[in-house]
Structure formats: C-alpha cells, structure tokens
Design a protein around this motif. Structure first.
Motif, PDB file in Angstrom:
ATOM      1  N   ASN A 150     -33.511  18.016  -4.135  1.00 44.10           N
ATOM      2  CA  ASN A 150     -32.803  16.348  -5.276  1.00 44.10           C
ATOM      3  C   ASN A 150     -31.679  17.202  -4.662  1.00 44.10           C
ATOM      4  OD1 ASN A 150     -34.656  15.368  -6.922  1.00 44.10           O
ATOM      5  ND2 ASN A 150     -34.072  17.148  -8.393  1.00 44.10           N
ATOM      6  N   LYS A 151     -30.708  15.819  -4.186  1.00 42.13           N
ATOM      7  CA  LYS A 151     -29.318  15.538  -3.675  1.00 42.13           C
ATOM      8  C   LYS A 151     -28.635  14.566  -4.634  1.00 42.13           C
ATOM      9  CE  LYS A 151     -29.253  17.951   0.348  1.00 42.13           C
ATOM     10  NZ  LYS A 151     -29.115  18.436   1.528  1.00 42.13           N
ATOM     11  N   GLY A 152     -28.531  15.042  -5.373  1.00 47.57           N
ATOM     12  CA  GLY A 152     -27.463  14.462  -7.070  1.00 47.57           C
ATOM     13  C   GLY A 152     -28.643  13.271  -7.709  1.00 47.57           C
ATOM     14  N   LYS A 153     -28.275  12.272  -7.467  1.00 53.89           N
ATOM     15  CA  LYS A 153     -29.459  11.294  -8.050  1.00 53.89           C
ATOM     16  C   LYS A 153     -30.915  11.578  -7.091  1.00 53.89           C
ATOM     17  CE  LYS A 153     -26.078   9.684 -11.236  1.00 53.89           C
ATOM     18  NZ  LYS A 153     -25.722   8.646 -12.132  1.00 53.89           N
ATOM     19  N   ALA A 154     -30.877  11.395  -6.242  1.00 52.45           N
ATOM     20  CA  ALA A 154     -32.096  10.958  -5.340  1.00 52.45           C
ATOM     21  C   ALA A 154     -32.143  12.653  -4.748  1.00 52.45           C
ATOM     22  CB  ALA A 154     -31.354  10.624  -3.647  1.00 52.45           C
ATOM     23  N   THR A 155     -34.060  12.406  -4.313  1.00 55.98           N
ATOM     24  CA  THR A 155     -35.212  13.037  -3.777  1.00 55.98           C
ATOM     25  C   THR A 155     -35.594  12.801  -2.902  1.00 55.98           C
ATOM     26  OG1 THR A 155     -36.368  12.555  -6.225  1.00 55.98           O
ATOM     27  CG2 THR A 155     -37.437  13.727  -4.237  1.00 55.98           C
ATOM     28  N   ILE A 156     -34.973  13.903  -1.794  1.00 60.68           N
ATOM     29  CA  ILE A 156     -35.090  13.775  -0.304  1.00 60.68           C
ATOM     30  C   ILE A 156     -36.484  14.327   0.066  1.00 60.68           C
ATOM     31  CG2 ILE A 156     -33.709  14.054   1.772  1.00 60.68           C
ATOM     32  CD1 ILE A 156     -32.097  12.392  -0.321  1.00 60.68           C
ATOM     33  N   VAL A 157     -36.748  13.549   1.042  1.00 60.76           N
ATOM     34  CA  VAL A 157     -38.325  14.379   2.252  1.00 60.76           C
ATOM     35  C   VAL A 157     -37.866  14.374   2.764  1.00 60.76           C
ATOM     36  CG1 VAL A 157     -41.126  14.281   2.298  1.00 60.76           C
ATOM     37  CG2 VAL A 157     -40.377  13.217   0.136  1.00 60.76           C
ATOM     38  N   HIS A 158     -37.236  15.530   3.265  1.00 60.06           N
ATOM     39  CA  HIS A 158     -37.072  15.744   4.737  1.00 60.06           C
ATOM     40  C   HIS A 158     -38.133  16.085   5.967  1.00 60.06           C
ATOM     41  CE1 HIS A 158     -34.136  18.065   7.777  1.00 60.06           C
ATOM     42  NE2 HIS A 158     -34.192  16.791   8.195  1.00 60.06           N
ATOM     43  N   ILE A 159     -38.137  15.849   6.620  1.00 57.70           N
ATOM     44  CA  ILE A 159     -39.767  15.581   7.989  1.00 57.70           C
ATOM     45  C   ILE A 159     -39.210  16.161   9.196  1.00 57.70           C
ATOM     46  CG2 ILE A 159     -42.061  15.324   9.009  1.00 57.70           C
ATOM     47  CD1 ILE A 159     -41.648  12.496   6.656  1.00 57.70           C
ATOM     48  N   ARG A 160     -39.387  17.469   9.173  1.00 61.67           N
ATOM     49  CA  ARG A 160     -38.448  18.107  11.512  1.00 61.67           C
ATOM     50  C   ARG A 160     -39.215  18.493  12.215  1.00 61.67           C
ATOM     51  NH1 ARG A 160     -36.620  21.810   7.365  1.00 61.67           N
ATOM     52  NH2 ARG A 160     -36.479  23.841   8.388  1.00 61.67           N
ATOM     53  N   SER A 161     -39.435  18.138  12.887  1.00 56.49           N
ATOM     54  CA  SER A 161     -39.949  18.980  14.140  1.00 56.49           C
ATOM     55  C   SER A 161     -39.993  20.310  14.703  1.00 56.49           C
ATOM     56  CB  SER A 161     -40.425  17.669  14.819  1.00 56.49           C
ATOM     57  OG  SER A 161     -39.893  17.002  16.140  1.00 56.49           O
ATOM     58  N   GLN A 162     -38.280  20.399  14.694  1.00 59.19           N
ATOM     59  CA  GLN A 162     -37.817  21.403  14.961  1.00 59.19           C
ATOM     60  C   GLN A 162     -37.183  21.981  14.287  1.00 59.19           C
ATOM     61  OE1 GLN A 162     -34.679  19.627  18.090  1.00 59.19           O
ATOM     62  NE2 GLN A 162     -36.241  17.632  18.724  1.00 59.19           N
ATOM     63  N   VAL A 163     -37.241  23.595  14.864  1.00 57.18           N
ATOM     64  CA  VAL A 163     -36.612  24.263  14.114  1.00 57.18           C
ATOM     65  C   VAL A 163     -35.612  24.781  14.511  1.00 57.18           C
ATOM     66  CG1 VAL A 163     -36.600  27.284  12.829  1.00 57.18           C
ATOM     67  CG2 VAL A 163     -38.718  25.199  12.522  1.00 57.18           C
ATOM     68  N   HIS A 164     -34.269  24.524  14.463  1.00 58.45           N
ATOM     69  CA  HIS A 164     -33.106  25.612  15.377  1.00 58.45           C
ATOM     70  C   HIS A 164     -32.237  26.756  13.947  1.00 58.45           C
ATOM     71  CE1 HIS A 164     -31.725  21.187  16.699  1.00 58.45           C
ATOM     72  NE2 HIS A 164     -32.566  21.010  15.566  1.00 58.45           N
ATOM     73  N   ILE A 165     -32.304  27.870  15.403  1.00 62.50           N
ATOM     74  CA  ILE A 165     -31.854  29.458  14.568  1.00 62.50           C
ATOM     75  C   ILE A 165     -30.870  29.915  14.991  1.00 62.50           C
ATOM     76  CG2 ILE A 165     -32.691  31.672  14.916  1.00 62.50           C
ATOM     77  CD1 ILE A 165     -35.938  31.190  15.462  1.00 62.50           C
ATOM     78  N   HIS A 166     -30.064  30.421  14.321  1.00 63.44           N
ATOM     79  CA  HIS A 166     -28.570  30.390  14.359  1.00 63.44           C
ATOM     80  C   HIS A 166     -28.594  32.305  14.668  1.00 63.44           C
ATOM     81  CE1 HIS A 166     -27.338  26.070  14.733  1.00 63.44           C
ATOM     82  NE2 HIS A 166     -28.347  26.232  13.486  1.00 63.44           N
ATOM     83  N   ASN A 167     -28.164  32.767  15.169  1.00 61.17           N
ATOM     84  CA  ASN A 167     -27.470  33.849  14.870  1.00 61.17           C
ATOM     85  C   ASN A 167     -26.307  34.328  14.986  1.00 61.17           C
ATOM     86  OD1 ASN A 167     -27.396  36.701  15.073  1.00 61.17           O
ATOM     87  ND2 ASN A 167     -29.346  37.118  17.298  1.00 61.17           N
ATOM     88  N   HIS A 168     -25.781  34.967  13.783  1.00 57.20           N
ATOM     89  CA  HIS A 168     -25.089  35.825  13.055  1.00 57.20           C
ATOM     90  C   HIS A 168     -24.605  36.928  13.202  1.00 57.20           C
ATOM     91  CE1 HIS A 168     -23.434  30.773  12.479  1.00 57.20           C
ATOM     92  NE2 HIS A 168     -24.525  31.625  12.270  1.00 57.20           N
ATOM     93  N   THR A 169     -24.960  37.310  14.009  1.00 59.34           N
ATOM     94  CA  THR A 169     -24.921  39.018  14.246  1.00 59.34           C
ATOM     95  C   THR A 169     -23.277  38.391  15.091  1.00 59.34           C
ATOM     96  OG1 THR A 169     -26.992  38.815  14.194  1.00 59.34           O
ATOM     97  CG2 THR A 169     -25.652  41.212  15.310  1.00 59.34           C
ATOM     98  N   SER A 170     -22.411  40.416  14.136  1.00 63.40           N
ATOM     99  CA  SER A 170     -21.705  40.810  14.506  1.00 63.40           C
ATOM    100  C   SER A 170     -21.806  42.018  15.033  1.00 63.40           C
ATOM    101  CB  SER A 170     -20.861  40.479  13.717  1.00 63.40           C
ATOM    102  OG  SER A 170     -21.125  41.239  12.966  1.00 63.40           O
ATOM    103  N   LEU A 171     -21.428  41.742  16.708  1.00 69.53           N
ATOM    104  CA  LEU A 171     -21.431  44.088  17.318  1.00 69.53           C
ATOM    105  C   LEU A 171     -20.402  43.967  17.410  1.00 69.53           C
ATOM    106  CD1 LEU A 171     -24.295  42.640  20.234  1.00 69.53           C
ATOM    107  CD2 LEU A 171     -24.668  43.411  18.289  1.00 69.53           C
ATOM    108  N   PRO A 172     -20.434  45.704  16.953  1.00 67.20           N
ATOM    109  CA  PRO A 172     -19.498  46.523  17.079  1.00 67.20           C
ATOM    110  C   PRO A 172     -18.683  46.304  18.149  1.00 67.20           C
ATOM    111  CG  PRO A 172     -20.654  47.897  16.683  1.00 67.20           C
ATOM    112  CD  PRO A 172     -21.874  46.296  16.270  1.00 67.20           C
ATOM    113  N   ILE A 173     -17.265  46.690  18.724  1.00 64.84           N
ATOM    114  CA  ILE A 173     -16.714  46.782  20.101  1.00 64.84           C
ATOM    115  C   ILE A 173     -16.792  48.030  20.416  1.00 64.84           C
ATOM    116  CG2 ILE A 173     -14.928  45.723  21.481  1.00 64.84           C
ATOM    117  CD1 ILE A 173     -14.447  43.415  19.549  1.00 64.84           C
TER     118      ILE A 173
END
Length: 119
Positions: free
Chosen positions: A96-119
C-alpha cells in the motif's frame, strides 16, 4: 524487459471481467475495483479493510499464469519469486502507498553494498 498482461477477476470491477490488459516493460498501468453493494435502502458502503470482496489479479508473463488470489491478503507479504523457465525469474511485491495498492513486478534485482572498511 519482459512484457506482462493482467486480468481482473472479481464480480465488481470497473472493466469487464476477463479483459486482458497489456503492461509493457517500464510502464505503469492503473485499474480499480468497484466497492460491493451493501444492503438496505441506499446501501451501506464498506471502505478499505472493511470490504470483504475478493479482488483477484491474474498476471501472464512469458506464457506463465500467476494468480494473486486475494490482493488484500498479498499486501506487505514477503516478495514472491516466480520462475518463468529458461533462466527467467521475476519478483512480485504488493504494498500500500497512500490510498493505492501497488503490484510491482520486476525482473532485475539491484544489490547495493554499503560496507565501510576501516582505513
């Protein structure tokens, strides 16, 4: 991307039941369900979660039929992974987004790496 088609399956839809609608890759399609008639003079309208009418959407992607049997029950469930065969997979999310129901279909998955490495 993959083209998708959808049909609304309910006794109270804005469009005629069984009409197949195209949803090309990268597009947004809008649809709606008419609230069921209540009883009594003038009727009694049920809103949102009070409505008990079954709202079903049938998706067709690469010849594979996927039914979201009860759209209200699908909201906020974990993502559904569907294997279309031939190495093609899609992910379906309903939210649900506000007053709408969203059906989201996707064929791609994006992976984000937010790892911080010590310097």
């Amino acid at each position: 991307g993959l083209s998708a088609y959808f049909e609304l399956k309910s006794r109270s839809v804005l469009e005629q039941d069984g009409v197949r609608h195209s949803c090309p890759s990268g597009t947004v399609q809008y649809f709606g369900f008419i609230p069921p008639r209540g009883n009594g003079l003038g009727g009694k309208r049920a809103y949102g979660q009070d409505s008990k009418a079954l709202k079903t959407i049938q998706l067709t992607i690469k010849g594979k039929i996927i039914k979201l049997q009860d759209l209200d029950e699908e909201i906020n469930r974990p993502s559904r992974l569907v294997d279309l065969g031939f190495g093609h997979r899609i992910v379906i999310d309903v939210a649900n987004k506000g007053k709408a129901t969203i059906v989201h279909i996707r064929s791609q998955v994006h992976i984000h790496n937010h790892t911080s490495l010590p310097i």
